[in-house]
Design a protein around this motif. Sequence first.
Motif, PDB file in Angstrom:
ATOM      1  N   SER A  53       0.837  -1.201   0.000  1.00 61.10           N
ATOM      2  CA  SER A  53       0.000   0.000   0.000  1.00 61.10           C
ATOM      3  C   SER A  53       0.873   1.253   0.000  1.00 61.10           C
ATOM      4  CB  SER A  53      -0.912  -0.023   1.234  1.00 61.10           C
ATOM      5  OG  SER A  53      -1.647   1.173   1.334  1.00 61.10           O
ATOM      6  N   SER A  54       1.934   1.239   0.806  1.00 60.05           N
ATOM      7  CA  SER A  54       2.811   2.418   0.884  1.00 60.05           C
ATOM      8  C   SER A  54       3.579   2.625  -0.415  1.00 60.05           C
ATOM      9  CB  SER A  54       3.778   2.298   2.065  1.00 60.05           C
ATOM     10  OG  SER A  54       4.799   1.361   1.770  1.00 60.05           O
ATOM     11  N   LEU A  55       3.739   1.534  -1.187  1.00 59.56           N
ATOM     12  CA  LEU A  55       4.425   1.647  -2.476  1.00 59.56           C
ATOM     13  C   LEU A  55       3.470   2.087  -3.590  1.00 59.56           C
ATOM     14  CD1 LEU A  55       6.625  -1.602  -2.283  1.00 59.56           C
ATOM     15  CD2 LEU A  55       7.498   0.750  -2.382  1.00 59.56           C
ATOM     16  N   GLY A  56       2.208   2.285  -3.217  1.00 60.00           N
ATOM     17  CA  GLY A  56       1.261   2.825  -4.193  1.00 60.00           C
ATOM     18  C   GLY A  56       0.356   1.792  -4.836  1.00 60.00           C
ATOM     19  N   SER A  57       0.472   0.541  -4.426  1.00 64.44           N
ATOM     20  CA  SER A  57      -0.394  -0.484  -5.004  1.00 64.44           C
ATOM     21  C   SER A  57      -1.801  -0.387  -4.419  1.00 64.44           C
ATOM     22  CB  SER A  57       0.155  -1.890  -4.714  1.00 64.44           C
ATOM     23  OG  SER A  57       1.352  -2.099  -5.405  1.00 64.44           O
ATOM     24  N   SER A  58      -2.755  -0.836  -5.215  1.00 62.87           N
ATOM     25  CA  SER A  58      -4.126  -0.969  -4.742  1.00 62.87           C
ATOM     26  C   SER A  58      -4.239  -2.349  -4.093  1.00 62.87           C
ATOM     27  CB  SER A  58      -5.062  -0.832  -5.944  1.00 62.87           C
ATOM     28  OG  SER A  58      -6.343  -1.278  -5.621  1.00 62.87           O
ATOM     29  N   VAL A  59      -4.553  -2.375  -2.799  1.00 62.03           N
ATOM     30  CA  VAL A  59      -4.497  -3.630  -2.036  1.00 62.03           C
ATOM     31  C   VAL A  59      -5.851  -3.967  -1.412  1.00 62.03           C
ATOM     32  CG1 VAL A  59      -3.340  -4.838  -0.130  1.00 62.03           C
ATOM     33  CG2 VAL A  59      -2.062  -3.163  -1.495  1.00 62.03           C
ATOM     34  N   VAL A  60      -6.225  -5.245  -1.475  1.00 59.43           N
ATOM     35  CA  VAL A  60      -7.384  -5.743  -0.729  1.00 59.43           C
ATOM     36  C   VAL A  60      -6.877  -6.836   0.207  1.00 59.43           C
ATOM     37  CG1 VAL A  60      -9.618  -6.913  -0.846  1.00 59.43           C
ATOM     38  CG2 VAL A  60      -8.971  -5.292  -2.638  1.00 59.43           C
ATOM     39  N   VAL A  61      -7.241  -6.736   1.478  1.00 58.65           N
ATOM     40  CA  VAL A  61      -6.816  -7.740   2.462  1.00 58.65           C
ATOM     41  C   VAL A  61      -8.029  -8.540   2.918  1.00 58.65           C
ATOM     42  CG1 VAL A  61      -5.588  -8.143   4.617  1.00 58.65           C
ATOM     43  CG2 VAL A  61      -5.105  -6.108   3.292  1.00 58.65           C
ATOM     44  N   ILE A  62      -7.867  -9.861   2.956  1.00 58.37           N
ATOM     45  CA  ILE A  62      -8.949 -10.733   3.439  1.00 58.37           C
ATOM     46  C   ILE A  62      -8.486 -11.432   4.710  1.00 58.37           C
ATOM     47  CG2 ILE A  62     -10.438 -12.717   2.901  1.00 58.37           C
ATOM     48  CD1 ILE A  62      -9.944 -12.217  -0.064  1.00 58.37           C
ATOM     49  N   ASP A  63      -9.337 -11.442   5.732  1.00 57.50           N
ATOM     50  CA  ASP A  63      -9.063 -12.257   6.917  1.00 57.50           C
ATOM     51  C   ASP A  63     -10.391 -12.644   7.561  1.00 57.50           C
ATOM     52  OD1 ASP A  63      -6.228 -12.686   8.669  1.00 57.50           O
ATOM     53  OD2 ASP A  63      -8.093 -13.078   9.748  1.00 57.50           O
ATOM     54  N   ARG A  64     -10.377 -13.833   8.192  1.00 59.71           N
ATOM     55  CA  ARG A  64     -11.584 -14.300   8.878  1.00 59.71           C
ATOM     56  C   ARG A  64     -11.894 -13.460  10.099  1.00 59.71           C
ATOM     57  NH1 ARG A  64     -11.398 -20.619  10.009  1.00 59.71           N
ATOM     58  NH2 ARG A  64      -9.486 -20.020  11.084  1.00 59.71           N
ATOM     59  N   ALA A  65     -10.817 -12.991  10.749  1.00 53.61           N
ATOM     60  CA  ALA A  65     -10.983 -12.272  12.016  1.00 53.61           C
ATOM     61  C   ALA A  65     -10.819 -10.776  11.804  1.00 53.61           C
ATOM     62  CB  ALA A  65      -9.959 -12.762  13.025  1.00 53.61           C
ATOM     63  N   GLU A  66     -11.849 -10.030  12.170  1.00 52.25           N
ATOM     64  CA  GLU A  66     -11.783  -8.585  11.982  1.00 52.25           C
ATOM     65  C   GLU A  66     -10.655  -7.969  12.811  1.00 52.25           C
ATOM     66  OE1 GLU A  66     -15.652  -7.177  11.517  1.00 52.25           O
ATOM     67  OE2 GLU A  66     -15.088  -5.058  11.433  1.00 52.25           O
ATOM     68  N   THR A  67     -10.355  -8.585  13.945  1.00 48.50           N
ATOM     69  CA  THR A  67      -9.281  -8.073  14.809  1.00 48.50           C
ATOM     70  C   THR A  67      -7.920  -8.115  14.105  1.00 48.50           C
ATOM     71  OG1 THR A  67      -9.090 -10.273  15.761  1.00 48.50           O
ATOM     72  CG2 THR A  67     -10.376  -8.667  17.003  1.00 48.50           C
ATOM     73  N   ALA A  68      -7.770  -8.998  13.115  1.00 50.59           N
ATOM     74  CA  ALA A  68      -6.494  -9.102  12.396  1.00 50.59           C
ATOM     75  C   ALA A  68      -6.151  -7.788  11.701  1.00 50.59           C
ATOM     76  CB  ALA A  68      -6.550 -10.237  11.376  1.00 50.59           C
TER      77      ALA A  68
END
Lengths: 141, 141
Positions: A24-39
């Motif tokens: 993200s800091s390098l300018g990429s468009s990122v989507v993150v998936i995780d089961r736990a919202e706390t992650a």
Amino acid sequence: MASNQTIIVVGCGRLGSLLANRLSSLGSSVVVIDRAETAFENLSPEFSGFRVTGDAAELDVLRQARMEKAGCVLAITSHDNVNVMVAQVARTVFGVPTVMARVNDPSREAVYREFGIETICPTNLSAAAFLSALRGPGEAG
Amino acid sequence: MASNQTIIVVGCGRLGSLLANRLSSLGSSVVVIDRAETAFENLSPEFSGFRVTGDAAELDVLRQARMEKAGCVLAITSHDNVNVMVAQVARTVFGVPTVMARVNDPSREAVYREFGIETICPTNLSAAAFLSALRGPGEAG
């Protein structure tokens, strides 16, 4: 991959969040998936991507992350089985051009590569780093 | 380190057993410590070193492994706290010349290095490998 394509990071633990933040800091468009919202608390305040809460073993969750539009999927949960399954689905169902998986068990790495999935094995990388730091065990020094 | 000195590997999981097997096959004298006797099943049939079953957080267990004679200690359980504690004890109590610790949490690595403990961080190594495999995200390809 083209710069305007999204990178999907599956798993937001230590490694996933580190990569998501960096990309993200390098300018990429990122989507993150995780089961736990706390992650997602592992993400930095500057993280500008999207968060999808859900089990990446479910197709609906991957669709919600718009995997069909992704240029790259990094499957890096702490579970090898989940990673290889997500990686295969990314390739065969969603046609993602670049797919990489974290594989902790070195003995499985060769099998996964046969499926055409690029793998990174933290265990092998770390073993090599320790051996390199020992500068050839048995040598004087 | 001198070739006749023992290497003690604390933790016989995937990484520990891989290193113990490799070092043993390279001719080093190896002692492996793990709390769980079943962990030693990860060792190859050719492993020629010693196995010590016990909690590495207990001095008696480290003495049983003859840590005072060791040339090198690799603290590589899956618990960062155990690793840094064992590494510090190896240095300060047993005067082991070469001590290295696995540190999974990248944010702790700098602190451990201040204690004079050489660290290997699987998370950082893996992140760098993924980023390198992506060949600079945002670049055409």
